[in-house]
Scaffold this motif. Structure first.
Motif, PDB file in Angstrom:
ATOM      1  N   SER A   1       9.017  -9.227 -13.585  1.00  0.00           N
ATOM      2  CA  SER A   1       8.748 -10.501 -12.924  1.00  0.00           C
ATOM      3  C   SER A   1      10.040 -11.158 -12.440  1.00  0.00           C
ATOM      4  N   ILE A   2      11.073 -11.139 -13.264  1.00  0.00           N
ATOM      5  CA  ILE A   2      12.363 -11.717 -12.875  1.00  0.00           C
ATOM      6  C   ILE A   2      12.974 -10.925 -11.732  1.00  0.00           C
ATOM      7  N   PHE A   3      12.864  -9.617 -11.771  1.00  0.00           N
ATOM      8  CA  PHE A   3      13.396  -8.791 -10.688  1.00  0.00           C
ATOM      9  C   PHE A   3      12.701  -9.102  -9.362  1.00  0.00           C
ATOM     10  N   ARG A   4      11.389  -9.277  -9.392  1.00  0.00           N
ATOM     11  CA  ARG A   4      10.641  -9.609  -8.174  1.00  0.00           C
ATOM     12  C   ARG A   4      11.095 -10.941  -7.594  1.00  0.00           C
ATOM     13  N   LYS A   5      11.387 -11.906  -8.465  1.00  0.00           N
ATOM     14  CA  LYS A   5      11.701 -13.257  -8.015  1.00  0.00           C
ATOM     15  C   LYS A   5      13.180 -13.442  -7.697  1.00  0.00           C
ATOM     16  N   ARG A   6      14.069 -12.857  -8.512  1.00  0.00           N
ATOM     17  CA  ARG A   6      15.504 -13.130  -8.399  1.00  0.00           C
ATOM     18  C   ARG A   6      16.350 -11.924  -8.014  1.00  0.00           C
ATOM     19  N   GLY A   7      15.819 -10.708  -8.143  1.00  0.00           N
ATOM     20  CA  GLY A   7      16.612  -9.513  -7.843  1.00  0.00           C
ATOM     21  C   GLY A   7      17.548  -9.182  -8.999  1.00  0.00           C
ATOM     22  N   PHE A   8      18.497  -8.271  -8.724  1.00  0.00           N
ATOM     23  CA  PHE A   8      19.480  -7.915  -9.741  1.00  0.00           C
ATOM     24  C   PHE A   8      20.451  -9.069  -9.926  1.00  0.00           C
ATOM     25  N   GLY A   9      20.856  -9.285 -11.164  1.00  0.00           N
ATOM     26  CA  GLY A   9      21.804 -10.360 -11.431  1.00  0.00           C
ATOM     27  C   GLY A   9      21.844 -10.698 -12.904  1.00  0.00           C
ATOM     28  N   ASN A  10      22.538 -11.772 -13.192  1.00  0.00           N
ATOM     29  CA  ASN A  10      22.686 -12.206 -14.580  1.00  0.00           C
ATOM     30  C   ASN A  10      21.360 -12.578 -15.219  1.00  0.00           C
ATOM     31  N   ASP A  11      20.488 -13.211 -14.451  1.00  0.00           N
ATOM     32  CA  ASP A  11      19.190 -13.623 -15.002  1.00  0.00           C
ATOM     33  C   ASP A  11      18.378 -12.422 -15.458  1.00  0.00           C
TER      34      ASP A  11
END
Length: 56
Positions: A16-26
């Motif tokens: 879900s985080i990948f779909r919304k924010r992509g690769f990154g710290n989050d």
């Protein structure tokens, strides 16, 4: 927030985080939360996907 986002937040928070924010710290933080304890990963996913103004 869509039904798909809610379902992914509960079943697979990092996806879900990948779909919304992509690769990154989050995404990294959420993977760690999910691996250590599943509930904090879900809470973190709901927090990030419910924010209105997301800066990448």
């Amino acid at each position: 927030m869509s039904i798909l986002t809610i379902i992914l937040n509960i079943l697979a928070p990092p996806i879900s985080i990948f779909r919304k924010r992509g690769f990154g710290n989050d995404l990294g933080i959420n993977i760690i939360f999910t691996m250590l304890f599943f509930i904090p990963g879900i809470i973190h996913a709901f927090y990030l996907t419910s924010k209105q103004n997301q800066i990448l």
